[in-house]
Design an enzyme around this catalytic site. Structure first.
Site, PDB file in Angstrom:
ATOM      1  N   GLY A   1       0.861  -1.184   0.000  1.00 52.91           N
ATOM      2  CA  GLY A   1       0.000   0.000   0.000  1.00 52.91           C
ATOM      3  C   GLY A   1       0.887   1.218   0.000  1.00 52.91           C
TER       4      GLY A   1
ATOM      5  N   CYS B   1       6.179  -5.178   0.487  1.00 57.34           N
ATOM      6  CA  CYS B   1       6.339  -3.837  -0.091  1.00 57.34           C
ATOM      7  C   CYS B   1       6.196  -2.769   0.993  1.00 57.34           C
ATOM      8  CB  CYS B   1       5.354  -3.664  -1.247  1.00 57.34           C
ATOM      9  SG  CYS B   1       5.878  -2.389  -2.388  1.00 57.34           S
TER      10      CYS B   1
ATOM     11  N   ARG C   1      12.807   3.470   0.183  1.00 58.76           N
ATOM     12  CA  ARG C   1      11.483   3.544  -0.458  1.00 58.76           C
ATOM     13  C   ARG C   1      11.630   3.920  -1.929  1.00 58.76           C
ATOM     14  NH1 ARG C   1       8.509   7.798   0.862  1.00 58.76           N
ATOM     15  NH2 ARG C   1       6.629   6.777   0.141  1.00 58.76           N
TER      16      ARG C   1
ATOM     17  N   ILE D   1       5.772  -2.933  -7.456  1.00 62.34           N
ATOM     18  CA  ILE D   1       4.944  -1.742  -7.679  1.00 62.34           C
ATOM     19  C   ILE D   1       5.456  -0.636  -6.756  1.00 62.34           C
ATOM     20  CG2 ILE D   1       2.606  -0.794  -7.679  1.00 62.34           C
ATOM     21  CD1 ILE D   1       1.606  -3.769  -7.748  1.00 62.34           C
ATOM     22  N   ARG D   2       6.260   0.244  -7.316  1.00 64.78           N
ATOM     23  CA  ARG D   2       6.877   1.322  -6.514  1.00 64.78           C
ATOM     24  C   ARG D   2       7.494   0.738  -5.235  1.00 64.78           C
ATOM     25  NH1 ARG D   2       3.436   5.101  -4.601  1.00 64.78           N
ATOM     26  NH2 ARG D   2       5.118   6.594  -4.518  1.00 64.78           N
TER      27      ARG D   2
ATOM     28  N   HIS E   1       5.061  -8.432  -4.502  1.00 66.23           N
ATOM     29  CA  HIS E   1       3.684  -8.730  -4.072  1.00 66.23           C
ATOM     30  C   HIS E   1       3.224 -10.135  -4.456  1.00 66.23           C
ATOM     31  CE1 HIS E   1       2.485  -4.548  -3.055  1.00 66.23           C
ATOM     32  NE2 HIS E   1       3.368  -4.226  -3.980  1.00 66.23           N
TER      33      HIS E   1
ATOM     34  N   GLU F   1       1.004 -11.754  -3.194  1.00 69.50           N
ATOM     35  CA  GLU F   1      -0.443 -11.859  -2.958  1.00 69.50           C
ATOM     36  C   GLU F   1      -1.285 -11.546  -4.192  1.00 69.50           C
ATOM     37  OE1 GLU F   1       1.551  -9.559  -1.838  1.00 69.50           O
ATOM     38  OE2 GLU F   1       0.620  -7.578  -1.880  1.00 69.50           O
TER      39      GLU F   1
HETATM   40  N1  GLN Z   1       5.920   3.133  -2.397  1.00 70.23           N
HETATM   41  C1  GLN Z   1       5.106   2.608  -1.343  1.00 70.23           C
HETATM   42  C2  GLN Z   1       5.588   3.067   0.028  1.00 70.23           C
HETATM   43  O1  GLN Z   1       6.502   3.770   0.155  1.00 70.23           O
HETATM   44  C3  GLN Z   1       5.076   1.090  -1.364  1.00 70.23           C
HETATM   45  C4  GLN Z   1       4.343   0.596  -2.595  1.00 70.23           C
HETATM   46  C5  GLN Z   1       3.628  -0.708  -2.415  1.00 70.23           C
HETATM   47  O2  GLN Z   1       3.412  -1.193  -1.309  1.00 70.23           O
HETATM   48  N2  GLN Z   1       3.211  -1.262  -3.521  1.00 70.23           N
HETATM   49  O3  GLN Z   1       5.014   2.689   1.005  1.00 70.23           O
END
Ligand code: GLN
Length: 216
Positions: free
Chosen positions: A65, A97, A126, A155-156, A192, A194
């Site tokens: 998230g 993540c 991050r 994802i990021r 991820h 999940e």
């Molecule tokens: N970039 C988000 C963060 O710094 C993490 C992204 C993710 O959980 N998909 O929390």
């Protein structure tokens, strides 16, 4: 009181039936996906939003998230310190993540006074893949999980910039950057599982949970 007693009773029954009770931190992020995978693997699921939701759980998942938001909500709901205490007492916790960021002892590129819960002896950065490469998929060889390679979706995501002596790297990208770590009852992945139908990390985590339940 009554609800607590009921929770404890249900947890004992779940244990007797061999099903561990796993909490999923449900403040924000993709907690439903984790709950779906874990219940498919036979765990009893409790969504965790309040400190009392931690009572009677055998393990906890912190989802992906946005860690800055999760941190703010955890503190606003009075959950941050109970979570820290649970981690310190040895509760098995798996973070994906943003969840890995929450578990890291040190977070680089944190913003707005962001705090982590800590527990994992790692330094994470991050959003480590930069704007050109924020989200990507790749296959990872993970000896601990065997064949076939794990299809990993980022994802990021963060990377683990350094692994302290208490933690162990489980997975690295071809360039050597660490993206999965384990430390006793704690587990963290930058990606991820999940959302890809990959269940081996959750199974690996449930083995940690069951080992802890068996210890009493
Ligand atoms: N970039 C988000 C963060 O710094 C993490 C992204 C993710 O959980 N998909 O929390």
């Amino acid at each position: 009181m009554r609800e607590d007693a009921l929770d404890a009773g249900e947890s004992a029954a779940a244990r007797a039936a061999g099903a561990p009770r796993v909490g999923v931190l449900a403040l924000q992020g993709d907690f439903r996906e984790h709950a779906h995978v874990l219940s498919g693997l036979g765990a009893e699921i409790s969504l965790v939003r309040r400190p009392q939701d931690l009572d009677g759980i055998d393990g906890l998942v912190i989802p992906g998230g946005e860690s800055t938001v999760m941190d703010k909500l955890a503190r606003a709901y009075g959950l941050a310190d109970p979570l820290r205490a649970a981690i310190a007492s040895g509760l098995p916790v798996y973070g994906t993540c943003a969840g890995l960021i929450m578990l890291a002892d040190t977070v680089l590129d944190a913003i707005d006074g962001q705090q982590s819960l800590g527990g994992l002896d790692v330094v994470v950065r991050r959003n480590a893949f930069g704007s050109q490469n924020q989200s990507f998929e790749t296959d990872l060889d993970i000896p601990e999980l065997g064949e076939p390679p794990v299809h990993a979706v980022f994802i990021r995501g963060p990377v683990v910039e350094s692994v302290g002596s208490a933690a162990t790297a489980l997975a690295t990208l071809p360039d050597g950057r660490v993206v999965a770590v384990s430390q006793g009852s704690l587990l963290g992945t930058s990606f991820h599982p999940e959302i890809t139908g990959e269940h081996r990390f959750h199974e690996y985590f449930l083995r940690k949970v069951r080992a802890r339940v068996d210890q009493g």
